[in-house]
Design an enzyme around this catalytic site. Structure first.
Site, PDB file in Angstrom:
ATOM      1  N   HIS A 169       0.833  -1.221   0.000  1.00 56.23           N
ATOM      2  CA  HIS A 169       0.000   0.000   0.000  1.00 56.23           C
ATOM      3  C   HIS A 169       0.860   1.260   0.000  1.00 56.23           C
ATOM      4  O   HIS A 169       0.442   2.297   0.489  1.00 56.23           O
ATOM      5  CB  HIS A 169      -0.955   0.022   1.193  1.00 56.23           C
ATOM      6  CG  HIS A 169      -1.690  -1.259   1.407  1.00 56.23           C
ATOM      7  ND1 HIS A 169      -2.868  -1.563   0.770  1.00 56.23           N
ATOM      8  CD2 HIS A 169      -1.376  -2.355   2.151  1.00 56.23           C
ATOM      9  CE1 HIS A 169      -3.260  -2.766   1.134  1.00 56.23           C
ATOM     10  NE2 HIS A 169      -2.381  -3.276   1.960  1.00 56.23           N
ATOM     11  N   SER A 290      14.385  21.683 -16.844  1.00 54.14           N
ATOM     12  CA  SER A 290      13.192  22.465 -17.143  1.00 54.14           C
ATOM     13  C   SER A 290      13.612  23.748 -17.846  1.00 54.14           C
ATOM     14  O   SER A 290      14.672  24.298 -17.560  1.00 54.14           O
ATOM     15  CB  SER A 290      12.473  22.796 -15.833  1.00 54.14           C
ATOM     16  OG  SER A 290      11.638  23.913 -16.015  1.00 54.14           O
ATOM     17  N   LYS A 296      15.602  21.944 -11.799  1.00 56.43           N
ATOM     18  CA  LYS A 296      14.938  20.659 -12.040  1.00 56.43           C
ATOM     19  C   LYS A 296      15.839  19.625 -12.699  1.00 56.43           C
ATOM     20  O   LYS A 296      16.631  19.916 -13.575  1.00 56.43           O
ATOM     21  CB  LYS A 296      13.699  20.861 -12.936  1.00 56.43           C
ATOM     22  CG  LYS A 296      12.559  21.582 -12.293  1.00 56.43           C
ATOM     23  CD  LYS A 296      12.024  20.906 -11.045  1.00 56.43           C
ATOM     24  CE  LYS A 296      11.276  19.632 -11.319  1.00 56.43           C
ATOM     25  NZ  LYS A 296       9.995  19.866 -11.976  1.00 56.43           N
TER      26      LYS A 296
END
Ligand code: ARG
Length: 484
Positions: A169, A290, A296
């Site tokens: 999970h 980016s 980024k």
């Protein structure tokens, strides 16, 4: 009456081979709509190979003269050369790869070229070409899976004993090792390879001889053509041979599963390299920046693998849908099989190539993996198991440890950090639990002991992981030597 259907005048140069029956030529739009040459020219090598095997059989059987065969072989050699040098002129008006090559052959060698199509139809011809093409593609995919697995096993081996949290999970569940985690993907791709190899057996059958749909009246020898082309068997029913594309669908299904597995790994890589997780770092050559945010470093390659999985899944659905409404035997619908098939193979081949390199180049941040393991009470099950081994029923042990976890949560620490006294007090409400706890219970809460306890085959213990890697390496060596 146009020149091309006037029986007294020779057909115009751009006349269709089948135009004799028609009163007017097709419109430009129909010509473009029905043509496949711009994508099926990829099968030119297979088309030539299939035609040569057919011609050799025709000559062996006395259906064409040896001189015709010699002319066909000479013409085809030149055509292959022209194609290789980029000099062959593909003509939209000649519809597809088959008619383009046949027309050029006739231009080069005359009547012998016109005899090539004896006892054959484009229907069994195209089915043969696709199978030859796909057989090669499968062999490439199989070799690339082995190459990917080899890089994966290298990383798994280097991290057979690097602890990381195993998740269910997406919550910390129990300790595993990074090597163990990667071996899950080895197993998935091993099954993928089995599926491709199995699919290859059904691809590797010869349709030629089925002709348009009913077979042919010439004394052909299909077995010898099959042997010539390396097919393991012939297609046993002429209608089936020209019409079904289940082998291509199987390939796309195996491809969709392979991509699905790589997509799952991609999702994990994306997650692992998120700075908040920080389990791995990807080499810069697989990332992009980016145009606006200077800081980024984006995991474009795994994201695209995840994205391209949708594309391959789409091709599978396209082919299933293409097939589902078709009555026997050949229908032109089948011309639409090629682009999805080619694109599936291209995508698989590129993805496997890039993945082998990418997985081999990841940097593993073992410190962050261990830090993550120190937070989620990952060894809670081990404490419960310890109590069970001391005689407490499992449900009671589960309850006792759940209380201890609540205590740890209240104190803002991991279960493994609780002192023995605190632990005893926490499990107090469960009869018999506190009395069982001693100093060695705390040892059960260490990551190393938790891992070592799972030393059975398929378990997360470093020794079990090393053993699994040895088995995998032996299987990979066997697969590599068996690849045709
Ligand atoms: N280009 C065609 C295809 O890909 C070849 C077979 C054409 N056969 C026919 N009966 N029109 O399926």
């Amino acid at each position: 009456m146009t020149a091309q259907n006037n029986p007294s005048s020779p057909p115009a140069d751009d006349a269709k081979v089948w135009s004799g029956r028609f009163g007017e030529p097709v419109t430009e739009l129909v010509k473009r709509y029905t043509a496949s040459v711009f994508f099926d020219q990829r099968m030119a090598a297979q088309d030539i190979r299939g035609s040569l095997a057919h011609a050799r059989m025709l000559a062996r059987q006395g259906i064409i003269a040896d001189a015709d065969l010699a002319a066909i072989e000479r013409g085809m050699a030149q055509i292959a050369d022209e194609i290789a040098r980029g000099e062959f002129v593909w003509n939209l008006g000649d519809e597809d790869v088959h008619l383009n090559i046949e027309k050029r052959l006739t231009a080069l060698v005359g009547d012998a070229g016109k005899r090539l199509h004896t006892g054959r139809s484009r229907n069994d011809q195209v089915a043969t070409d696709i199978r030859l093409w796909l057989r090669d593609a499968i062999d490439q995919v199989l070799a690339l899976i082995v190459a990917f697995q080899s890089r994966l096993l290298d990383v798994a081996e280097a991290h057979a004993d690097t602890p990381m949290p195993g998740f269910t999970h997406l919550q910390v569940a129990q300790p595993v090792t990074f090597g163990h985690h990667l071996l899950a993907y080895y197993e998935m791709t091993r099954r993928d390879a089995e599926r491709f190899a199995d699919c290859r057996r059904r691809v590797n059958r010869l349709p030629l001889g089925a002709a348009a749909l009913a077979g042919t009246s010439y004394p052909i020898d299909r077995e010898s053509v099959a042997a010539d082309l390396g097919f393991e068997d012939i297609c046993r029913n002429s209608l089936d041979a020209v019409s079904d594309r289940d082998f291509a669908i199987e390939f796309c299904a195996a491809g969709a599963l392979l991509m699905t597995h790589l997509s799952r790994l991609s999702e994990e890589i994306i997650l692992w390299m998120n700075p908040r997780v920080g389990f791995i770092d990807l080499a810069d050559r697989f990332c992009t920046g980016s145009s606006i945010m200077p800081q980024k470093k984006n995991p474009d390659v795994p994201e695209l693998v995840r994205g391209k999985t949708g594309r391959v899944n789409g091709h599978l659905v396209a082919l299933l849908t293409l097939m589902k409404g078709q009555p026997l035997a050949y229908n032109k619908d089948n011309q639409e099989d090629k682009e999805p098939l080619f694109d599936t193979a291209d995508t698989l081949i590129d993805t496997l190539r890039i993945y082998a390199d990418m997985i081999g180049g990841i940097r593993v941040r073992a410190d962050n993996m261990r830090a993550a393991l120190a937070q989620g009470h990952a060894t809670a099950t081990d404490l419960a198991d310890w109590l069970v081994k001391k005689g407490l029923p499992f449900r009671d042990a589960h309850e006792a440890v759940a209380l201890a976890v609540r205590e740890a949560e209240a104190r803002g620490c991991d279960l493994s950090r609780l002192d023995l006294d605190v632990l005893k007090a926490a499990v107090g409400p469960v009869p018999g639990a506190a009395g069982l706890l001693g100093p060695d219970a705390l040892a059960a809460l260490t990551i190393e002991n938790s891992l070592a306890a799972r030393a059975h085959a398929g378990g997360a213990a470093p020794d079990a992981v090393s053993a699994a890697i040895a088995v995998a390496r032996a299987a990979a060596a066997k697969a590599a030597s068996a690849t045709p």
